[in-house]
Enzyme design. Structure first.
Site, PDB file in Angstrom:
ATOM      1  NE  ARG A  96      37.033  30.547  44.978  1.00 55.59           N
ATOM      2  CZ  ARG A  96      37.311  31.489  45.876  1.00 55.59           C
ATOM      3  NH1 ARG A  96      36.864  32.716  45.707  1.00 55.59           N
ATOM      4  NH2 ARG A  96      37.991  31.187  46.961  1.00 55.59           N
ATOM      5  CB  THR A 369      34.222  39.844  48.780  1.00 55.57           C
ATOM      6  OG1 THR A 369      35.449  39.148  48.924  1.00 55.57           O
ATOM      7  CG2 THR A 369      33.265  39.028  47.976  1.00 55.57           C
ATOM      8  CB  THR A 387      35.818  38.258  45.779  1.00 51.78           C
ATOM      9  OG1 THR A 387      36.785  38.884  46.596  1.00 51.78           O
ATOM     10  CG2 THR A 387      36.284  36.857  45.431  1.00 51.78           C
ATOM     11  CB  SER A 440      34.883  30.515  48.084  1.00 50.08           C
ATOM     12  OG  SER A 440      34.251  31.750  48.333  1.00 50.08           O
ATOM     13  CB  SER A 441      34.070  32.204  53.292  1.00 50.91           C
ATOM     14  OG  SER A 441      35.178  31.553  53.827  1.00 50.91           O
ATOM     15  N   GLY A 461      33.535  39.796  53.302  1.00 56.17           N
ATOM     16  CA  GLY A 461      34.052  39.680  54.668  1.00 56.17           C
ATOM     17  C   GLY A 461      34.950  38.481  54.896  1.00 56.17           C
ATOM     18  N   GLY A 462      35.461  37.875  53.823  1.00 61.49           N
ATOM     19  CA  GLY A 462      36.385  36.745  53.998  1.00 61.49           C
ATOM     20  C   GLY A 462      35.759  35.674  54.861  1.00 61.49           C
TER      21      GLY A 462
HETATM   22  O1  DON Z   1      36.256  33.425  48.483  1.00 62.26           O
HETATM   23  C1  DON Z   1      36.510  33.830  49.603  1.00 62.26           C
HETATM   24  O2  DON Z   1      36.093  33.339  50.623  1.00 62.26           O
HETATM   25  C2  DON Z   1      37.394  35.051  49.736  1.00 62.26           C
HETATM   26  N1  DON Z   1      38.212  35.204  48.566  1.00 62.26           N
HETATM   27  C3  DON Z   1      36.507  36.200  49.950  1.00 62.26           C
HETATM   28  C4  DON Z   1      37.307  37.443  50.120  1.00 62.26           C
HETATM   29  C5  DON Z   1      36.581  38.502  50.773  1.00 62.26           C
HETATM   30  O3  DON Z   1      35.455  38.404  51.186  1.00 62.26           O
HETATM   31  C6  DON Z   1      37.394  39.699  50.937  1.00 62.26           C
HETATM   32  N2  DON Z   1      36.702  40.644  51.644  1.00 62.26           N
HETATM   33  N3  DON Z   1      36.445  40.594  52.716  1.00 62.26           N
END
Ligand code: DON
Length: 560
Positions: A96, A369, A387, A440-441, A461-462
């Site tokens: 990360r 991501t 990501t 993070s997710s 997917g955030g």
């Molecule tokens: O680490 C995370 O949870 C976010 N930076 C992930 C970002 C992501 O999945 C963007 N796309 N949907």
């Protein structure tokens, strides 16, 4: 209701799906790579055919995604990897991004204490110290078998040959064109205009990769590339310095491991919230035997929503970088605690998130991501989510090096109680500090069944990542769907705040929504976005592999 015997037999016959489900996705005898682009999956398979293992493939596929899928594939971002070796050993790597040394708690606040719009999301000020190259070299050093030059060579070839633009890619570029030009100026070498079928070539990236192939990890963190990168970010007003790059280290972590019925689920530990949150979700629903309800029935949606709500409330409050905050994992994952959390669940009525906690925020869903899943012919499995955070990260593109920089600083909580771009409201545990990793997710996951490798799964997917991975595993396990069907199936999401269920378009009938509304569930009718882009592999009982490549993107399974 009473059925006559012939009708009962007929119903049984109709409902009797073969168990395990017949594959409907790509099937391979030996090994498979599923990723966001055919080129990246193919490079992975070439590495396997040369005798490389899943860890070698990770390096090649990851770098190939930076070329073929610059929307999320990256050199300027970071990620997480969960692995299971053929002997059953499991582990996890955290590469990360981290906050630069100059970072501090209030760095994105103005003099009156308000969050400065855009500062943590767009341009150089949003950039955190990239971890991708450190992660790839760490994996290669520990587990790799082929020389690094041999792994990187086909990627360099891909850059030089060029990548054909897909329809979806052309649309995305068009959508973000103005923002990319605003950040980088009109003369940027990144292709801001192209149409499907065009070929993209990035010669600067080929040079960067050649130097990395020759000089190794140090090239990116201490060498010429480090100097160019740090100067570039600072000239643009950002915080990352040569010292930040030189001190970056990827970290091996203990994955989160838990059982669900006869499954053993191995997932990412903090600073990702994925494994802990998924562990909570599965343990909260386990006593209710969700498989006795129909797939995506109101009952199944209701039960999962209540587990999602409660676990995201904990996620946002307790989780952060374990090197900086004490996370009470013993309590958060204990059976007694999770049972107590579900004591307020009732089949008759929705629990309100305001009763679990409080707040008013918006969700933004996206797929910026990328996840890839690998199983090699030796039986090793690798699950990676990586990501830049937003689409093309901070949009800052280093012309001289040929790649985008992340905007991962936005995954911190800039101000407790103020939501980030995913609508996630963080707390003190995820506040900014120098050298801290942002929560993070991302949920790269491996599942064992009866002690054997069964699924490799993950998604972008955030904030929706965790619920999408959980649903994919449940689709395959509880609802006996093939890997491809489990990936295709329509998904829904709830994240505690805002107190709304979102549904993917087309997949859920008005009747299902009405029945949920009647119990007090609030549904976001305005927003019906696509949720996640899952790339997964299932090991079939005869040892063959079934890929699940998400049709929501250009994702492709390649095997042999
Ligand atoms: O680490 C995370 O949870 C976010 N930076 C992930 C970002 C992501 O999945 C963007 N796309 N949907």
């Amino acid at each position: 209701m009473k059925y006559s015997l012939p009708l009962l037999l007929l119903l049984l016959f109709i409902n009797c799906k073969p168990n395990p489900a017949t594959p409907t996705g790509e099937v391979a005898d030996k090994a498979m790579v599923v990723s966001a682009r055919k080129e990246a999956s193919q490079i992975g398979v070439e590495i396997l055919k040369k005798g490389g293992n899943a860890f070698d493939v990770m390096v090649g596929t990851d770098l190939a995604l930076a070329v073929a899928y610059p929307f999320a594939g990256n050199l300027g971002g970071g990620g997480f990897m969960v692995y299971r070796q053929s002997n059953g050993d499991v582990g996890a790597l955290d590469y990360r991004e981290k906050a630069p040394l100059a970072a501090h708690r209030d760095m994105y606040l103005d003099s009156t204490g308000n969050v400065i719009p855009g500062m943590s999301t767009v341009g150089a000020t949003a950039v955190a110290v990239p971890g991708t190259l450190a992660g790839l070299f760490e994996v290669h050093e520990k587990f790799g078998t082929l020389p690094i030059e041999e792994i990187i060579a086909p990627v360099i070839e891909l850059v030089e040959q060029g990548v054909e633009v897909t329809e979806k890619q052309a649309n995305r570029l068009e959508y973000y064109r103005e923002q990319i030009m605003e950040v980088n100026g009109d003369n940027t070498l990144f292709y801001t205009s192209c149409k499907a079928g065009d070929t993209l070539r990035y010669s600067a990236l080929a040079n960067t990769l050649k130097r990395i192939a020759k000089n190794g990890r140090d090239e990116f963190y201490n060498g010429e590339t480090a100097k160019i990168l740090a100067k570039f970010i600072q000239d643009k007003g950002g915080f990352v310095t040569e010292e930040d790059l030189a001190s970056y280290e990827a970290q091996w972590r203990q994955p989160v491991i838990f059982t669900y019925k006869d499954l053993r689920i191995i997932s990412m530990s903090p600073p990702s919230s994925g494994g802990v949150t998924m562990n909570q979700i599965f343990k909260m629903i386990e006593p209710y035997d969700i498989g006795k309800y129909d797939h995506n029935s109101p009952e199944a949606i209701q039960l999962l929503t209540e587990a999602f709500r409660r676990s995201y409330a904990d996620r946002n409050f307790y989780l952060g970088d374990p090197d900086f905050v004490d996370i009470p994992l013993d309590v958060l994952l204990s059976g007694a605690y999770l049972k107590e959390r579900m004591d307020t669940f009732s089949w008759d009525q929705a629990t309100l998130s305001s009763e679990v906690s409080h707040g008013e925020v918006q969700i933004a869903e996206s797929m910026e991501t990328t996840h890839y899943s690998i199983v090699d012919g030796f039986g090793n499995a690798v699950s990676v989510t990586t990501t830049l955070n937003g689409a093309y990260g901070s949009k800052l593109y280093c012309d001289e090096l040929g790649f985008f920089l992340n905007n991962e600083m936005d995954d911190f909580s800039s101000k407790p109680g103020v939501p980030n771009m995913f609508g996630l409201t963080g707390a003190e545990a995820n506040s900014i500090a120098a050298e801290k990793r942002m929560l993070s997710s991302m949920t790269p996951t491996i599942v064992e069944k009866d002690g054997n490798l069964w699924l490799v799964v993950g998604t972008p997917g955030g904030s929706t990542i965790i619920t999408a991975v959980a649903q994919t595993i449940l689709n395959a396990y509880e609802f006996n769907q093939s890997m491809q069907d489990a990936v295709n199936a329509p998904r829904f999401h709830h994240q505690w705040l805002p107190d709304l269920i979102i549904f993917e378009p087309g997949g859920f009938s008005g009747d299902i929504k009405d029945r949920l509304k009647a119990k007090g569930y609030q549904i976001n009718e305005d927003r019906t976005p696509v949720i996640g882009k899952v790339d997964a592999i299932r090991v079939l009982p005869d040892g063959r592999l079934e890929g699940g490549a998400d049709p929501r993107g250009d994702d492709t399974a390649v095997g042999y």
